[in-house]
Design a protein around this motif. Structure first.
Motif, short mmCIF file in Angstrom:
data_model
loop_
_atom_site.label_atom_id
_atom_site.label_comp_id
_atom_site.label_asym_id
_atom_site.label_seq_id
_atom_site.Cartn_x
_atom_site.Cartn_y
_atom_site.Cartn_z
N ALA A 180 -34.01 23.64 119.16
CA ALA A 180 -34.97 23.18 118.15
C ALA A 180 -35.13 21.67 118.26
CB ALA A 180 -34.47 23.55 116.77
N THR A 181 -36.30 21.21 117.86
CA THR A 181 -36.52 19.77 117.91
C THR A 181 -35.69 19.10 116.83
OG1 THR A 181 -38.41 19.94 116.43
CG2 THR A 181 -38.85 20.04 118.80
N LYS A 182 -35.38 17.84 117.05
CA LYS A 182 -34.54 17.11 116.11
C LYS A 182 -35.22 16.92 114.77
CE LYS A 182 -31.81 14.72 119.54
NZ LYS A 182 -31.30 13.45 120.03
N SER A 183 -36.55 16.84 114.79
CA SER A 183 -37.27 16.65 113.52
C SER A 183 -37.13 17.88 112.62
CB SER A 183 -38.74 16.36 113.79
OG SER A 183 -39.36 17.45 114.43
N LEU A 184 -37.13 19.08 113.21
CA LEU A 184 -36.95 20.29 112.42
C LEU A 184 -35.55 20.34 111.81
CD1 LEU A 184 -38.69 22.99 114.62
CD2 LEU A 184 -39.50 22.00 112.50
N ILE A 185 -34.57 19.93 112.59
CA ILE A 185 -33.19 19.93 112.09
C ILE A 185 -33.04 18.92 110.96
CG2 ILE A 185 -30.80 19.48 112.73
CD1 ILE A 185 -31.55 20.53 115.54
N GLN A 186 -33.63 17.73 111.12
CA GLN A 186 -33.56 16.71 110.07
C GLN A 186 -34.29 17.16 108.81
OE1 GLN A 186 -31.64 14.04 110.03
NE2 GLN A 186 -30.91 14.73 112.03
N ARG A 187 -35.42 17.84 108.98
CA ARG A 187 -36.17 18.35 107.84
C ARG A 187 -35.34 19.36 107.06
NH1 ARG A 187 -41.46 21.10 109.59
NH2 ARG A 187 -41.66 19.14 110.68
N GLU A 188 -34.61 20.20 107.79
CA GLU A 188 -33.76 21.19 107.14
C GLU A 188 -32.61 20.52 106.38
OE1 GLU A 188 -32.98 24.87 105.87
OE2 GLU A 188 -34.63 24.33 107.17
N LYS A 189 -32.04 19.47 106.96
CA LYS A 189 -30.98 18.74 106.27
C LYS A 189 -31.49 18.08 105.00
CE LYS A 189 -28.08 17.76 110.27
NZ LYS A 189 -27.56 16.72 111.17
N LYS A 190 -32.71 17.58 105.05
CA LYS A 190 -33.33 16.96 103.88
C LYS A 190 -33.54 18.01 102.78
CE LYS A 190 -37.43 14.38 102.50
NZ LYS A 190 -38.73 13.88 102.94
N ARG A 191 -33.96 19.21 103.17
CA ARG A 191 -34.16 20.28 102.20
C ARG A 191 -32.83 20.68 101.56
NH1 ARG A 191 -38.24 23.70 105.86
NH2 ARG A 191 -40.15 22.69 105.20
N GLN A 192 -31.76 20.73 102.36
CA GLN A 192 -30.45 21.07 101.81
C GLN A 192 -29.99 20.02 100.81
OE1 GLN A 192 -27.98 21.53 105.25
NE2 GLN A 192 -28.60 23.65 105.60
N ARG B 284 -33.42 27.41 105.40
CA ARG B 284 -33.40 28.30 106.55
C ARG B 284 -32.02 28.21 107.20
NH1 ARG B 284 -38.05 30.67 109.51
NH2 ARG B 284 -36.82 32.19 110.63
N ARG B 285 -31.46 29.34 107.58
CA ARG B 285 -30.17 29.34 108.26
C ARG B 285 -30.40 28.94 109.71
NH1 ARG B 285 -28.91 34.07 106.39
NH2 ARG B 285 -29.73 35.12 108.22
N ARG B 286 -29.65 27.96 110.21
CA ARG B 286 -29.83 27.49 111.58
C ARG B 286 -28.49 27.51 112.32
NH1 ARG B 286 -34.44 25.21 113.20
NH2 ARG B 286 -35.99 24.87 111.61
N CYS B 287 -28.59 27.69 113.63
CA CYS B 287 -27.41 27.65 114.49
C CYS B 287 -26.93 26.20 114.58
CB CYS B 287 -27.78 28.19 115.87
SG CYS B 287 -26.44 28.08 117.07
N PRO B 288 -25.66 25.94 114.37
CA PRO B 288 -25.18 24.55 114.42
C PRO B 288 -25.21 23.93 115.81
CG PRO B 288 -23.35 26.05 114.03
CD PRO B 288 -24.60 26.86 113.99
N TYR C 288 -26.92 35.21 113.55
CA TYR C 288 -26.02 36.23 113.04
C TYR C 288 -25.22 35.63 111.89
CZ TYR C 288 -27.16 39.11 117.02
OH TYR C 288 -27.83 39.87 117.93
N ARG C 289 -25.30 36.27 110.73
CA ARG C 289 -24.64 35.74 109.53
C ARG C 289 -23.12 35.69 109.69
NH1 ARG C 289 -27.59 39.14 104.86
NH2 ARG C 289 -29.64 38.23 105.09
N ASP C 290 -22.56 36.70 110.32
CA ASP C 290 -21.11 36.79 110.44
C ASP C 290 -20.53 35.60 111.19
OD1 ASP C 290 -21.31 39.19 109.15
OD2 ASP C 290 -21.19 40.39 110.98
N PHE C 291 -21.24 35.12 112.18
CA PHE C 291 -20.73 34.03 113.02
C PHE C 291 -21.44 32.72 112.76
CE2 PHE C 291 -20.28 38.04 115.32
CZ PHE C 291 -18.91 38.06 115.50
N GLY C 292 -22.67 32.75 112.24
CA GLY C 292 -23.44 31.54 112.01
C GLY C 292 -24.00 30.96 113.29
N LEU C 293 -24.12 31.79 114.31
CA LEU C 293 -24.60 31.33 115.61
C LEU C 293 -25.84 32.09 116.02
CD1 LEU C 293 -21.16 31.36 117.45
CD2 LEU C 293 -22.37 29.35 116.65
N SER C 294 -26.61 31.49 116.92
CA SER C 294 -27.76 32.20 117.47
C SER C 294 -27.27 33.22 118.48
CB SER C 294 -28.73 31.22 118.12
OG SER C 294 -28.14 30.59 119.24
#
Length: 100
Positions: free
Chosen positions: A2-14, A60-64, A73-79
């Motif tokens: 994912a682009t860094k801007s999408l990740i930063q936007r998600e952090k801002k929402r959190q 949105r849940r994102r892969c770290p 996958y919710r169980d692992f938190g990974l894509s």
């Protein structure tokens, strides 16, 4: 990836969701207890005045590791891709790779 801007936007929402969590929760509780329709309208106007990105449904849940928002996958938190690599490498205990 994912682009860094999408990740930063998600952090801002959190961050916004955490900041307005108590206000939103107390307003919704007051709205449920309100007796008259005009009170409910006032409280809903207050809720609508809050920032749109502070709503928890916009998170949105994102892969770290990759930042992907889909195939998580919710169980692992990974894509799915990273999960498959880790299972093949034997890094996830209890997970077995499938082969047919």
């Amino acid at each position: 990836m994912a682009t860094k801007s999408l990740i930063q936007r998600e952090k801002k929402r959190q961050k916004l969701a955490g900041k307005y969590h108590l206000i939103r929760r107390s307003s919704k509780k007051a709205q449920r207890k309100a007796s008259s329709f005009s009170e409910k309208l006032e409280i809903s106007a207050k809720l609508q005045s809050l920032p749109r990105n502070s709503a928890p449904t916009r998170l949105r849940r994102r892969c770290p590791s990759t930042g992907k928002a889909r195939a998580n996958y919710r169980d692992f938190g990974l894509s799915g891709y990273i999960l498959r690599e880790m299972v093949h490498a034997g890094l996830l205990p209890g997970a077995t790779r499938s082969s047919w």
